[in-house]
Design a protein around this motif. Structure first.
Motif, mmCIF file in Angstrom:
data_model
loop_
_atom_site.group_PDB
_atom_site.id
_atom_site.type_symbol
_atom_site.label_atom_id
_atom_site.label_comp_id
_atom_site.label_asym_id
_atom_site.label_seq_id
_atom_site.Cartn_x
_atom_site.Cartn_y
_atom_site.Cartn_z
ATOM 1 N N VAL A 142 48.033 32.785 37.861
ATOM 2 C CA VAL A 142 48.187 34.087 38.546
ATOM 3 C C VAL A 142 49.048 34.665 38.210
ATOM 4 C CG1 VAL A 142 48.597 34.907 41.146
ATOM 5 C CG2 VAL A 142 46.713 32.889 40.968
ATOM 6 N N TRP A 143 49.126 36.207 37.791
ATOM 7 C CA TRP A 143 50.383 36.515 37.526
ATOM 8 C C TRP A 143 50.861 37.390 38.569
ATOM 9 C CZ3 TRP A 143 46.815 38.136 32.866
ATOM 10 C CH2 TRP A 143 46.615 37.243 32.227
ATOM 11 N N PHE A 144 52.098 37.834 38.446
ATOM 12 C CA PHE A 144 53.138 39.003 38.671
ATOM 13 C C PHE A 144 52.074 40.229 38.978
ATOM 14 C CE2 PHE A 144 56.175 35.739 37.332
ATOM 15 C CZ PHE A 144 56.597 35.366 38.588
ATOM 16 N N GLY A 145 51.974 40.522 40.583
ATOM 17 C CA GLY A 145 51.074 41.269 40.857
ATOM 18 C C GLY A 145 49.345 40.686 41.330
ATOM 19 N N GLU A 146 49.221 39.884 41.017
ATOM 20 C CA GLU A 146 47.658 39.670 41.435
ATOM 21 C C GLU A 146 47.980 39.117 42.873
ATOM 22 O OE1 GLU A 146 45.214 38.888 37.162
ATOM 23 O OE2 GLU A 146 46.081 37.332 37.919
ATOM 24 N N ALA A 147 46.671 39.193 43.308
ATOM 25 C CA ALA A 147 46.569 38.278 44.985
ATOM 26 C C ALA A 147 46.692 36.634 44.272
ATOM 27 C CB ALA A 147 45.279 38.664 45.297
ATOM 28 N N VAL A 148 46.622 35.713 45.263
ATOM 29 C CA VAL A 148 46.743 34.171 45.323
ATOM 30 C C VAL A 148 45.790 33.818 46.261
ATOM 31 C CG1 VAL A 148 47.790 32.216 45.368
ATOM 32 C CG2 VAL A 148 49.131 34.727 44.853
ATOM 33 N N PRO A 149 44.555 33.915 45.200
ATOM 34 C CA PRO A 149 42.537 33.334 46.081
ATOM 35 C C PRO A 149 43.290 32.270 47.036
ATOM 36 C CG PRO A 149 43.086 33.098 43.965
ATOM 37 C CD PRO A 149 44.506 33.478 44.204
ATOM 38 N N HIS A 150 43.771 31.621 46.852
ATOM 39 C CA HIS A 150 44.330 30.094 47.181
ATOM 40 C C HIS A 150 45.178 30.642 48.796
ATOM 41 C CE1 HIS A 150 40.527 27.943 45.209
ATOM 42 N NE2 HIS A 150 41.571 27.853 43.970
ATOM 43 N N PHE A 151 45.856 30.616 49.234
ATOM 44 C CA PHE A 151 46.438 31.224 50.124
ATOM 45 C C PHE A 151 45.497 30.973 51.159
ATOM 46 C CE2 PHE A 151 49.323 33.465 52.800
ATOM 47 C CZ PHE A 151 50.538 32.596 52.803
ATOM 48 N N PRO A 152 44.654 31.602 51.808
ATOM 49 C CA PRO A 152 44.333 30.921 53.277
ATOM 50 C C PRO A 152 43.953 29.577 53.653
ATOM 51 C CG PRO A 152 43.756 32.980 52.085
ATOM 52 C CD PRO A 152 44.688 32.746 51.285
ATOM 53 N N GLU A 153 44.072 28.859 51.882
ATOM 54 C CA GLU A 153 43.525 27.153 51.966
ATOM 55 C C GLU A 153 44.185 27.020 52.262
ATOM 56 O OE1 GLU A 153 40.771 24.066 49.281
ATOM 57 O OE2 GLU A 153 41.061 26.292 48.916
ATOM 58 N N ALA A 154 45.449 26.943 51.592
ATOM 59 C CA ALA A 154 47.324 26.206 51.584
ATOM 60 C C ALA A 154 47.969 26.845 52.963
ATOM 61 C CB ALA A 154 48.125 27.789 50.310
ATOM 62 N N CYS A 155 47.674 27.901 54.314
ATOM 63 C CA CYS A 155 48.009 27.916 55.333
ATOM 64 C C CYS A 155 47.487 27.391 55.815
ATOM 65 C CB CYS A 155 48.192 29.473 56.070
ATOM 66 S SG CYS A 155 48.388 29.953 54.937
#
Length: 249
Positions: free
Chosen positions: A155-168
């Motif tokens: 994940v580059w700077f400026g891109e979405a973090v797709p696994h963030f909801p799962e991490a939460c």
């Protein structure tokens, strides 16, 4: 020692948030370091979507160097201690900002990579299409099954973090939250602590813990390779997750 926990939901759940500090002890330099790979490569030239569009060859060459560094690195005492705790019957989930595979090589089985994995490539048009890189790197002309150029699975700077909801969701299930080698200064990872249960204690292991820890977070000002094994020894002997005051004095 034999585990006293027989069912998954009976086991105390340790959720570990790890960052560059834990991998740095294995020789993987952080992008904030003043030497090493990042010193001659400004972030905007190798770690952004704009850089990829502007000069994909330079980006691929840089990540090939990073990949070589990861392959040479070895799990350190902190990685091994977390894996050993899981083997003792504790439920351990790791959410890491790191793109290396050191947690997996140490033996941890439940690892979520927020920022991707350097030892994988992915399609530049379909992020679901990912390919392992057991050796070598990515070259211009290497294509996915849809005929599009492969890129690093990061994940580059400026891109979405797709696994963030799962991490939460994982953080919300923690009986104890352990933060290792990260100041959680980069969004959205910085907001993960907000999703922990109000009664879930949080411990930060970092040489700068006294400065970095937010209010209510217990500070253990040690290197990851010292602090994490010390905590794991206490938890293993007690058979439960707790904050040993004698260790934190």
């Amino acid at each position: 020692m034999a585990s006293q926990f027989t069912r998954e939901h009976d086991r105390p759940h340790l959720v570990v948030l790890t960052g560059a500090g834990i991998s740095a002890e294995s020789g993987i330099q952080t992008f904030r370091a003043g030497d090493g790979l990042w010193a001659d490569h400004p972030i905007e030239e190798v770690a952004t979507p704009e850089a990829w569009r502007r000069d994909p060859q330079r980006v691929l060459r840089f990540y090939d160097q990073r990949r070589d560094q990861v392959r040479r690195a070895r799990p350190n005492a902190a990685h091994k201690a977390l894996a050993a705790l899981e083997q003792q019957g504790f439920r351990v989930s790791i959410v890491t900002q790191n793109i290396d595979d050191l947690h997996e090589r140490a033996g941890s089985r439940h690892v979520l990579h927020l920022h991707g994995e350097i030892l994988k490539a992915r399609s530049s048009v379909d992020p679901r299409m990912r390919y392992p890189l057991p050796r070598g790197g990515i070259a211009l002309g290497d294509l996915c099954d849809k005929g599009s150029q492969l890129r690093p699975d990061v994940v580059w700077f400026g891109e979405a973090v797709p696994h963030f909801p799962e991490a939460c969701e994982i953080v919300a299930e923690a009986d104890l939250l352990l933060v290792v080698g990260t100041s959680l200064a980069v969004m959205p990872a910085a907001s993960l602590l907000d999703h922990a249960a109000l009664d879930a204690p949080c411990v930060l292991v970092d040489p700068e813990a006294e400065v970095l820890a937010a209010p209510g977070v217990t500070r253990l000002s040690r290197l990851a390779g010292e602090g994490v094994p010390a905590l794991v020894r206490h938890w293993t002997r007690a058979g439960r997750l707790w904050v040993p005051e004698t260790l934190l004095e």
